[in-house]
Each structure stands twice: as structure tokens, then as C-alpha cells.
Design a protein around this motif. Structure first.
Motif, PDB file in Angstrom:
ATOM      1  N   ARG A 125      -3.182   0.817  -3.651  1.00 13.95           N
ATOM      2  CA  ARG A 125      -3.006  -0.455  -2.957  1.00 13.95           C
ATOM      3  C   ARG A 125      -2.959  -1.569  -3.983  1.00 13.95           C
ATOM      4  O   ARG A 125      -3.698  -1.551  -4.960  1.00 13.95           O
ATOM      5  N   TRP A 156       5.891   2.804  -0.629  1.00  9.27           N
ATOM      6  CA  TRP A 156       5.142   1.560  -0.775  1.00  9.27           C
ATOM      7  C   TRP A 156       5.595   0.614   0.333  1.00  9.27           C
ATOM      8  O   TRP A 156       6.778   0.289   0.432  1.00  9.27           O
ATOM      9  N   GLU A 198       0.844  -1.184   0.000  1.00  8.04           N
ATOM     10  CA  GLU A 198       0.000   0.000   0.000  1.00  8.04           C
ATOM     11  C   GLU A 198       0.882   1.237   0.000  1.00  8.04           C
ATOM     12  O   GLU A 198       1.930   1.267   0.642  1.00  8.04           O
TER      13      GLU A 198
END
Length: 271
Positions: A207, A89, A79
Motif C-alpha cells: 500500500r 494496483w 493498494e
């Protein structure tokens, strides 16, 4: 606990915890699921860490986690998290006490999971009013009082107030004695009603989900049971582009037919 931003993340809109949440699972899988369910957000739930805390080896834990994934309780992915400086990330394991199907997880990855409609026997406002006497015995209300005051408390909740804020507004600085609890609560609910709060702008969810075996990221719709098509043993999808797009072999065939129809320059006649 894992490093900040990583580890367990609970899925949204969970149903209340019951004694039989994982009764449909095998005993070992149910035991591990119940253990994970009670861990706080951000807990390290990797195979090695769970094996140290549970009476099972790493192979057994890994097998159970895969079965939890098959049952719809778990997904692995990453995500995008915004900090003050950069976008990061981070790897996360999403856990749901309530078993979810592949369509639900796909919607979750897109960030558009609809809130499930619950049907409680009593509203949130009624429950707070009924328990008000525990925080301040002089404000104990009757059932009829709770029903009459319920709309006013609901308006507080609609404006973003929390239970703690409501309790403080109703119980702080009470006079001695309180002659009529319902009247005092009604007056405070009216006089201390907070302003409407501006809802934050909707943030686009970044995501992705990944295959539990090869860790390759993929479209949520293609990760049935949390596994990609090759890991499930299914034939690899060789089609590319949007639905109806011309595929590479057909493109080459069309180009060859066009080339074959073209008259060489040496054979052309000019008028």
C-alpha cells in the motif's frame, strides 16, 4: 459506486458512531464527512461525484476534502490487490471516522496498525446472551445467567464463530416447552462448540499513500497532513540513502582528494 476495487475504503478499528463525530470541523466539512462516513465501501467519493450529490460546488468540495485530510480523516493512495491471475494496483481513498495523526496513517500504510483496546461496559458475549430472548423468547436469560454463561460464549468467539452462527446453534430446533433456558443454552454451548479455526497466514500489505496536490507517491512519514514537502512549501530533502550515508558532493570531494594524492605514472620511481 466505483469500479470493483476502487473508491472509498474505511480505515480499520473505527470507534462506534456518535452524534458528535465531526463536531470539531467546520459545518460544511462536517456535513461532507458525515455523508462520506455513511456511504458503503467502494463508493465513488471523487470531487465531481460528491458535488452532484451534495449542495456544494466542486471547488467547495475539494477544499473540504483537503481540510478533512488535514484533520486526519482522509488519505489518498493506492493498494495492491491480488486476483486469481495478476496483481493490480488500484487507486483508493481511505476514510476514518476517527481523526488519526500522521504516525497512525504511516503505520496503516505499512499494515501494522495495532488494534485499539476498547473498554465496553459489557462484553460481546454478555450482549449476545442478554439479547437472546429477542430471537427466541423462550430463551430469555437473567443477568446472573448471562454472567455464568459468558465464558462459554467467549470461547466460541475465540474460535472464530460469528453472532449469526451462535444464534443459529442456540435457537434452531428448540423443544416445546423449554423448562430451563439457562440449562439448555449451557448444554448447546458445550455440545456444539466448533473446532478451532486455523488463522490465515499474514499477508504482506502493499500500500502507498500519495500527495493530495501533486499526486506524487511518497513515504508516509514524509506526507505530513497528506502533502509532500514541496507542496507544503518546505525545503526539498536532498539527502539520499540510509541515515549516515555519504552524500554525492562529499563523495566527489573525497574522490578528488584521492586523485590529487596519486603520483603520475611518469614521475614514479621504480626500484
Amino acid at each position: 459506486m466505483t469500479n470493483p476495487g476502487y473508491g472509498k475504503r474505511s480505515a480499520p478499528y473505527e470507534r462506534p458512531r456518535t452524534e458528535n463525530d465531526f463536531g470539531h470541523l467546520l459545518p460544511r466539512d462536517a456535513s461532507i464527512a458525515a455523508f462520506i462516513d455513511r456511504l458503503p465501501e467502494g463508493s465513488d467519493i471523487s470531487v465531481k461525484t460528491l458535488a452532484k450529490a451534495l449542495p456544494y460546488g466542486q471547488c467547495a468540495v475539494r477544499t473540504s476534502l483537503n481540510r478533512l485530510q488535514d484533520a486526519g480523516h482522509l488519505r489518498r493512495g493506492s493498494e495492491c490487490v491480488a486476483t486469481e491471475e495478476v496483481l493490480l494496483w488500484v487507486t483508493r481513498t481511505f476514510f476514518s471516522r476517527t481523526a488519526r495523526d500522521d504516525a497512525w496513517w504511516a503505520a496503516f500504510a505499512r499494515g501494522d496498525v495495532p488494534k485499539e483496546q476498547q473498554r465496553p461496559t459489557r462484553s460481546r458475549a454478555f450482549i449476545l446472551l442478554a439479547s437472546l430472548g429477542r430471537a427466541a423468547p423462550t430463551l430469555t436469560l437473567s443477568s446472573a445467567d448471562c454472567v455464568n454463561l459468558e465464558p462459554q460464549v467467549s470461547e466460541w468467539f475465540e474460535r472464530g464463530a460469528t453472532e449469526a452462527e451462535l444464534l443459529h446453534a442456540l435457537t434452531a430446533g428448540l423443544p416445546t416447552p423449554v423448562h430451563h433456558a439457562a440449562s439448555l443454552v449451557r448444554r448447546r454451548l458445550r455440545d456444539k462448540l466448533p473446532p478451532e479455526r486455523v488463522a490465515p497466514a499474514h499477508r504482506t500489505v502493499l500500500r502507498t499513500l500519495e500527495c493530495s496536490e501533486c499526486q506524487a507517491p511518497g513515504r508516509p512519514e514524509a506526507l505530513l497532513g497528506g502533502r509532500c514537502a514541496p507542496c507544503r512549501g518546505a525545503a526539498r530533502d536532498t539527502h539520499f540513502g540510509p541515515p549516515g550515508a555519504v552524500q554525492a558532493p562529499e563523495v566527489r570531494a573525497r574522490v578528488n582528494s584521492v586523485r590529487a594524492a596519486v603520483v603520475p605514472r611518469s614521475e614514479r620511481t621504480f626500484r
